[in-house]
Design a protein around this motif. Structure first.
Motif, PDB file in Angstrom:
ATOM      1  N   VAL A 100       0.822  -1.066   0.042  1.00  0.00           N
ATOM      2  CA  VAL A 100      -0.081  -0.089  -0.084  1.00  0.00           C
ATOM      3  C   VAL A 100       0.735   1.332   0.054  1.00  0.00           C
ATOM      4  O   VAL A 100       2.098   1.299   0.600  1.00  0.00           O
ATOM      5  N   GLY A 101       0.475   2.199  -0.757  1.00  0.00           N
ATOM      6  CA  GLY A 101       0.844   3.481  -0.653  1.00  0.00           C
ATOM      7  C   GLY A 101       0.288   4.529  -0.071  1.00  0.00           C
ATOM      8  O   GLY A 101      -0.704   4.055   0.398  1.00  0.00           O
ATOM      9  N   PRO A 102       0.629   5.828  -0.525  1.00  0.00           N
ATOM     10  CA  PRO A 102       0.140   6.862  -0.203  1.00  0.00           C
ATOM     11  C   PRO A 102      -1.555   6.732  -0.523  1.00  0.00           C
ATOM     12  O   PRO A 102      -2.007   6.270  -1.603  1.00  0.00           O
ATOM     13  N   GLU A 103      -2.316   7.370   0.197  1.00  0.00           N
ATOM     14  CA  GLU A 103      -3.900   7.383  -0.116  1.00  0.00           C
ATOM     15  C   GLU A 103      -4.368   6.050  -0.183  1.00  0.00           C
ATOM     16  O   GLU A 103      -5.407   5.934  -1.105  1.00  0.00           O
ATOM     17  N   SER A 104      -3.842   5.118   0.412  1.00  0.00           N
ATOM     18  CA  SER A 104      -4.355   3.678   0.442  1.00  0.00           C
ATOM     19  C   SER A 104      -4.175   3.163  -1.122  1.00  0.00           C
ATOM     20  O   SER A 104      -4.954   2.009  -1.238  1.00  0.00           O
ATOM     21  N   SER A 105      -3.622   3.697  -2.051  1.00  0.00           N
ATOM     22  CA  SER A 105      -3.508   2.783  -3.371  1.00  0.00           C
ATOM     23  C   SER A 105      -2.671   1.641  -2.988  1.00  0.00           C
ATOM     24  O   SER A 105      -1.651   1.571  -2.044  1.00  0.00           O
ATOM     25  N   ALA A 106      -3.053   0.610  -3.875  1.00  0.00           N
ATOM     26  CA  ALA A 106      -2.626  -0.750  -3.578  1.00  0.00           C
ATOM     27  C   ALA A 106      -1.984  -1.381  -4.884  1.00  0.00           C
ATOM     28  O   ALA A 106      -2.776  -1.193  -5.849  1.00  0.00           O
TER      29      ALA A 106
ATOM     30  N   LYS B 124       8.812  -8.852  -7.701  1.00  0.00           N
ATOM     31  CA  LYS B 124       8.553  -8.077  -8.766  1.00  0.00           C
ATOM     32  C   LYS B 124       7.247  -7.221  -8.656  1.00  0.00           C
ATOM     33  O   LYS B 124       6.283  -7.847  -8.255  1.00  0.00           O
ATOM     34  N   ALA B 125       7.266  -5.926  -8.860  1.00  0.00           N
ATOM     35  CA  ALA B 125       6.138  -5.131  -8.611  1.00  0.00           C
ATOM     36  C   ALA B 125       5.769  -4.823 -10.150  1.00  0.00           C
ATOM     37  O   ALA B 125       6.534  -4.984 -11.095  1.00  0.00           O
TER      38      ALA B 125
ATOM     39  N   GLU C  50      10.024   3.504  -2.294  1.00  0.00           N
ATOM     40  CA  GLU C  50       9.068   4.028  -3.260  1.00  0.00           C
ATOM     41  C   GLU C  50       7.856   4.350  -2.459  1.00  0.00           C
ATOM     42  O   GLU C  50       6.710   4.658  -3.395  1.00  0.00           O
ATOM     43  N   GLY C  51       7.845   4.572  -1.533  1.00  0.00           N
ATOM     44  CA  GLY C  51       6.596   4.987  -0.690  1.00  0.00           C
ATOM     45  C   GLY C  51       5.564   3.712  -0.319  1.00  0.00           C
ATOM     46  O   GLY C  51       4.279   4.255  -0.164  1.00  0.00           O
ATOM     47  N   LEU C  52       5.957   2.500  -0.407  1.00  0.00           N
ATOM     48  CA  LEU C  52       5.012   1.415  -0.294  1.00  0.00           C
ATOM     49  C   LEU C  52       5.274   0.733   1.089  1.00  0.00           C
ATOM     50  O   LEU C  52       6.560   0.401   1.494  1.00  0.00           O
ATOM     51  N   LEU C  53       4.235   0.051   1.705  1.00  0.00           N
ATOM     52  CA  LEU C  53       4.463  -0.693   2.830  1.00  0.00           C
ATOM     53  C   LEU C  53       3.801  -2.025   2.420  1.00  0.00           C
ATOM     54  O   LEU C  53       2.736  -2.175   1.801  1.00  0.00           O
ATOM     55  N   LEU C  54       4.610  -2.986   2.451  1.00  0.00           N
ATOM     56  CA  LEU C  54       4.116  -4.834   2.280  1.00  0.00           C
ATOM     57  C   LEU C  54       3.251  -5.122   3.209  1.00  0.00           C
ATOM     58  O   LEU C  54       3.452  -4.905   4.404  1.00  0.00           O
TER      59      LEU C  54
ATOM     60  N   ALA D  64      -1.311  -9.710   5.437  1.00  0.00           N
ATOM     61  CA  ALA D  64      -1.714  -8.767   6.672  1.00  0.00           C
ATOM     62  C   ALA D  64      -2.559  -7.727   6.107  1.00  0.00           C
ATOM     63  O   ALA D  64      -2.435  -7.151   4.905  1.00  0.00           O
ATOM     64  N   ASP D  65      -3.493  -7.266   6.845  1.00  0.00           N
ATOM     65  CA  ASP D  65      -4.330  -6.154   6.716  1.00  0.00           C
ATOM     66  C   ASP D  65      -3.314  -4.835   6.591  1.00  0.00           C
ATOM     67  O   ASP D  65      -2.483  -4.637   7.582  1.00  0.00           O
ATOM     68  N   PRO D  66      -3.711  -3.960   5.604  1.00  0.00           N
ATOM     69  CA  PRO D  66      -2.772  -2.703   5.740  1.00  0.00           C
ATOM     70  C   PRO D  66      -2.590  -2.125   7.092  1.00  0.00           C
ATOM     71  O   PRO D  66      -1.678  -1.382   7.718  1.00  0.00           O
ATOM     72  N   SER D  67      -3.714  -2.162   8.073  1.00  0.00           N
ATOM     73  CA  SER D  67      -3.749  -1.580   9.155  1.00  0.00           C
ATOM     74  C   SER D  67      -2.968  -2.072  10.172  1.00  0.00           C
ATOM     75  O   SER D  67      -2.612  -1.468  11.194  1.00  0.00           O
ATOM     76  N   GLN D  68      -2.499  -3.325   9.757  1.00  0.00           N
ATOM     77  CA  GLN D  68      -1.751  -4.080  10.601  1.00  0.00           C
ATOM     78  C   GLN D  68       0.002  -3.931  10.653  1.00  0.00           C
ATOM     79  O   GLN D  68       0.769  -4.270  11.530  1.00  0.00           O
ATOM     80  N   VAL D  69       0.229  -3.315   9.237  1.00  0.00           N
ATOM     81  CA  VAL D  69       1.748  -3.340   9.001  1.00  0.00           C
ATOM     82  C   VAL D  69       2.320  -2.054   9.398  1.00  0.00           C
ATOM     83  O   VAL D  69       1.651  -0.855   9.551  1.00  0.00           O
TER      84      VAL D  69
END
Length: 138
Positions: free
Chosen positions: A9-15, A33-34, A61-65, A108-113
């Motif tokens: 997930v990136g800024p503004e919850s883009s996945a 690979k993205a 790159e502003g992303l959280l796995l 995992a849910d984005p809220s957990q990472v």
């Protein structure tokens, strides 16, 4: 070799979907690979350290796995790092016998990472270790 598809997930919850190839036959290696990108390779002493490197790369790159290994309350014990090559980690808990083992590559849910640094801080705090002067490795 295992293949895993996860979201980052990136800024503004883009996945964005991220593909992984996990190789623990000889040592530990991970390929990531993205979309629109090339395969990137990471090697380390175990799969958890490979995952840390991949997460650090994504964070640039502003992303959280979004995986169990990116939760602030998940960390592999030394024995887990040796016995299963860091593939599993424990959910940290103050209650005796409550720390369940999770596959670090499970979703995992984005809220957990959190970020690699956020995880490091959480683990140091859990174990009561001083943050000042601590290295950047988790």
């Amino acid at each position: 070799m295992d293949s895993v598809e996860l979201l980052a997930v990136g800024p503004e919850s883009s996945a964005v979907p991220v593909s992984f190839e996990i190789d623990d036959r000889e040592g530990a290696a991970l390929r990531m690979k993205a979309p629109g990108g090339d395969w990137r390779s990471f090697s380390g002493s175990n799969l958890f350290t490979c995952l840390l490197s991949a997460r650090t790369d994504l964070e640039k790159e502003g992303l959280l796995l979004c995986c169990q290994g990116a939760r602030p309350d998940v960390f592999p014990s030394g024995m887990q790092q040796q016995m299963d090559n860091g593939r599993f980690a424990t959910v940290l808990s103050r209650l005796a016998g409550e720390g369940e083992a999770v596959d670090i590559f499970d979703a995992a849910d984005p809220s957990q990472v959190t970020s690699v640094e956020g995880q490091r801080v959480a683990v140091y705090r859990f174990f009561g270790l001083p943050l000042s002067g601590a290295g950047t490795d988790v």
